[in-house]
Design a protein around this motif. Structure first.
Motif, mmCIF file in Angstrom:
data_model
loop_
_atom_site.group_PDB
_atom_site.id
_atom_site.type_symbol
_atom_site.label_atom_id
_atom_site.label_comp_id
_atom_site.label_asym_id
_atom_site.label_seq_id
_atom_site.Cartn_x
_atom_site.Cartn_y
_atom_site.Cartn_z
ATOM 1 N N ARG A 45 -12.152 -10.399 2.553
ATOM 2 C CA ARG A 45 -11.357 -10.440 1.325
ATOM 3 C C ARG A 45 -10.421 -11.659 1.307
ATOM 4 O O ARG A 45 -10.334 -12.385 0.317
ATOM 5 C CB ARG A 45 -10.551 -9.147 1.247
ATOM 6 N N GLU A 49 -10.379 -14.499 -1.473
ATOM 7 C CA GLU A 49 -9.175 -14.696 -2.287
ATOM 8 C C GLU A 49 -8.744 -16.162 -2.263
ATOM 9 O O GLU A 49 -8.355 -16.715 -3.286
ATOM 10 C CB GLU A 49 -8.041 -13.792 -1.776
ATOM 11 N N TRP A 53 -11.316 -15.808 -5.855
ATOM 12 C CA TRP A 53 -11.952 -14.557 -6.280
ATOM 13 C C TRP A 53 -10.890 -13.462 -6.345
ATOM 14 O O TRP A 53 -9.939 -13.473 -5.558
ATOM 15 C CB TRP A 53 -13.068 -14.168 -5.304
ATOM 16 N N LYS A 54 -11.085 -12.545 -7.305
ATOM 17 C CA LYS A 54 -10.086 -11.478 -7.467
ATOM 18 C C LYS A 54 -10.772 -10.115 -7.409
ATOM 19 O O LYS A 54 -11.983 -10.016 -7.601
ATOM 20 C CB LYS A 54 -9.416 -11.613 -8.840
ATOM 21 N N LYS A 57 -6.438 -4.508 -5.697
ATOM 22 C CA LYS A 57 -5.481 -4.872 -4.632
ATOM 23 C C LYS A 57 -5.608 -3.963 -3.413
ATOM 24 O O LYS A 57 -5.428 -4.379 -2.287
ATOM 25 C CB LYS A 57 -4.030 -4.792 -5.171
ATOM 26 N N TYR A 99 -14.396 -3.941 -13.302
ATOM 27 C CA TYR A 99 -13.707 -5.066 -12.662
ATOM 28 C C TYR A 99 -13.936 -6.404 -13.349
ATOM 29 O O TYR A 99 -13.081 -7.280 -13.267
ATOM 30 C CB TYR A 99 -14.095 -5.146 -11.178
ATOM 31 N N TYR A 103 -10.893 -8.742 -13.928
ATOM 32 C CA TYR A 103 -10.745 -9.919 -13.057
ATOM 33 C C TYR A 103 -11.645 -11.094 -13.425
ATOM 34 O O TYR A 103 -11.658 -12.107 -12.724
ATOM 35 C CB TYR A 103 -11.032 -9.517 -11.598
ATOM 36 N N PHE A 107 -15.441 -11.625 -9.120
ATOM 37 C CA PHE A 107 -14.674 -10.490 -8.603
ATOM 38 C C PHE A 107 -15.346 -9.855 -7.376
ATOM 39 O O PHE A 107 -16.542 -10.042 -7.131
ATOM 40 C CB PHE A 107 -14.423 -9.442 -9.690
#
Ligand code: HEM
Length: 537
Positions: A45, A49, A53-54, A57, A99, A103, A107
């Protein structure tokens, strides 16, 4: 005394060694679990990130984002849906809708502890599917044991290459041509029962066709794979259905994903093991009888898929395949391949044919166009052969459009075997890449504004003219691991459509509730109820 002392020392050292080994094993397992559930997803992750990329959380250590995704999906599944509404992404691949709205295109999310990114660009999809350094994600061990074993569908690397070489000749054009008759025969047997029901009901009757499509495809795969032994093969389908039910329930249990959970003697695990064992026993018996026949009968020649597989296998005896080693299947390998063909070849085509029957019933103008073509090509008798199937262009266009709107495997996944570059994305080793086939098939940027309509005309000039990019249409996957049974399935589908439309008229029953869902495969939750009438000839 010394001896006694010596013995004491020996026992002590032994106890020390055993304790150390146990502690090392426990430490190793704990470390692996921490890596698997905590460290790896967080590391991947972080890398994604940093590249912009999102995604969500937080994610649960066992379930990842599954709770949120399932909640969203269940809400969508509970809503009523019109039959001509093909915008069903939120129920088929809910993670994508959920998503991508939040995002954007780049994503990620977590499926259980598995961290994934989703890739939709057709050029990147092509690269993922053709580059052998992206391998198939390993399946849950219970699913693997139940349905595929170490068969073609689950193998990777050199083992896969060897196995594909052995399996391919059974699906070559010449071999398939000889199977059309069997497909016609299996279909006719079921359609005769439709005719009888219509007669008894006085002209027309309501039928749930998903069940009958399953009977046809299971009969076709057991007859083409096992020839005269097809009845033994068919016994397996009941067990397979029971296994699907048990495993679907087991999936709701988060402990199911824990390594080693299958060894716990829970009632469900015990039932699953018993069914797997039963299926393997049936297959082993059939294969052993064949091996014996081949040994005593010199004139034994290839007749069905199993014979073809066994004869390619024995021709391989002295052939060096890769790295100078020979590749020959043992009985367990043959069992695993038969299992693979049974699942891959039965449930997929059965769901696909069910959607095809539904759309033919819902769009009578296309039903009629297909019927006219069938009348022209084979004059409505059952004299169907491979050449005639090739001439069925309109039927082919309809089948393509059903594959586009209802891809039976709505997503594909691959794993990076090492650090790699994919376009401008750095892909770290172990990252899972998800290809949302369903969304690519429904993307207006790739298919044009009428993407949510049933319009087989888009395929008039083939796939390349129907969409912006060949890789936008991948119902059978792409690259070297494309579906081995693609041509088999297309032939079978044409045989069933031609046989049904030559004899019957279809319309949708008022009792049909449209509820597509993705439960391993894209299928109708409540079956498909149609009104069937005998055609006036
Ligand atoms: C509507 C029918 C079918 C659809 C939509 C379908 C779809 C697919 C897809 C998408 C894959 C690739 C999965 C991946 O890349 O991860 C695949 C693989 C495979 N399919 Fe099919 N399939 C169908 C029918 C069949 C039939 C009838 C058979 C056999 C008789 C079959 C045998 C296989 C096998 C053995 C593989 C593994 C190939 C490999 O990895 O080398 N399929 N199928």
């Amino acid at each position: 005394m010394e001896l006694i002392q010596g013995q004491v020392i020996t026992w002590r050292s032994l106890a020390l060694v055993v304790t150390t080994l146990v502690l090392v094993a426990i430490f190793h397992n704990v470390c692996s679990l921490i890596m698997y559930f905590w460290w790896t997803p967080r590391r991947l992750r972080g890398i994604m990130e940093k590249q912009g990329w999102k995604g969500p959380k937080t994610f649960h250590i066992l379930a990842g984002n599954m709770h949120e995704i399932m909640k969203f999906r269940d809400e969508e599944l509970s809503k009523d849906l019109a039959l001509r509404n093909f915008d069903t992404g939120s129920r088929i691949l809910p993670q994508y809708v959920l998503y991508s709205q939040k995002y954007g295109d780049k994503f990620f999310y977590s499926y259980g502890p598995i961290f994934k990114i989703v890739v939709t660009d057709p050029n990147l999809v092509k690269e993922i599917l053709t580059n052998k350094l992206y391998y198939k994600e390993s399946l849950n061990i219970m699913i693997k044991l139940a349905f595929f074993g170490k068969g073609l569908f689950t193998l990777n690397g050199r083992n896969w290459i060897e196995r594909r070489q052995i399996m391919e000749p059974s699906f070559h054009h010449e071999a398939l041509k000889g199977m059309v008759n069997t497909m016609v025969k299996a279909t006719t047997l079921v359609l005769d029962t439709w005719e009888k029901k219509i007669q008894d009901a006085g002209g027309s009757t309501e039928l749930e066709v998903n069940n009958d499509m399953g009977i046809i495809t299971s009969s076709v795969i057991s007859r083409t794979t096992f020839g005269n032994n097809y009845k033994e093969g068919q016994q397996m389908f009941e067990q397979m259905e029971a296994l699907v039910q048990l495993l679907t329930k087991a999936f709701a249990n988060p402990f199911f994903f824990l390594p080693g959970y299958r060894f716990f003697p829970t009632p469900s695990n015990r039932k699953i093991s018993k069914l797997i064992h039963k299926n393997e026993k049936i297959l082993k018996q059939i294969i052993q009888i064949r091996q014996e026949q081949a040994r005593v009968d010199e004139s034994f020649c290839a007749k069905d898929i199993l014979d073809l597989m066994m004869s390619t296998n024995s021709n391989n005896k002295n052939k060096k395949v890769i790295d100078g080693t020979t590749s020959q299947l043992n009985i367990q390998n043959l069992v695993d391949e038969c299992k693979t063909l049974f699942l891959a070849g039965y449930a997929t085509t059965s769901s696909f044919l069910t959607w095809t029957m539904l759309l033919l019933a819902e769009y009578p103008e296309w039903q009629e166009r297909a019927r006219s073509e069938i009348r022209e090509v084979c004059n409505f008798n059952n004299d169907i052969d491979a050449t005639k199937l090739n001439q069925m262009k309109i039927v082919g266009m309809i089948l393509n459009e059903v594959h586009r709107l209802f891809p039976i495997l709505p997503q594909l996944t691959r794993v990076a075997s090492k650090d790699m570059q994919l376009g401008d994305i750095f892909v770290p080793k172990g990252l899972v890449l998800e290809i949302p086939v369903f969304h690519m098939h429904h993307d207006p940027k790739l298919w044009g504004e009428n993407v949510m309509e049933f319009d087989p005309n888009r395929f008039t000039n083939g796939v390349s003219k129907a969409c912006q990019h060949q890789q936008s249409f991948i119902p059978f996957s792409g690259g070297p691991r494309y579906c081995l049974g693609q041509n088999f399935s297309l032939m079978e589908s044409k045989v069933v459509v031609a046989s049904v439309l030559s004899r019957f008229k279809l319309s949708v029953s008022p009792s049909y509730k449209h509820c597509p869902e993705n439960l391993f495969l894209h299928s109708p939750k409540f079956g498909v109820q149609l009104i069937i009438k005998k055609l006036d000839t």
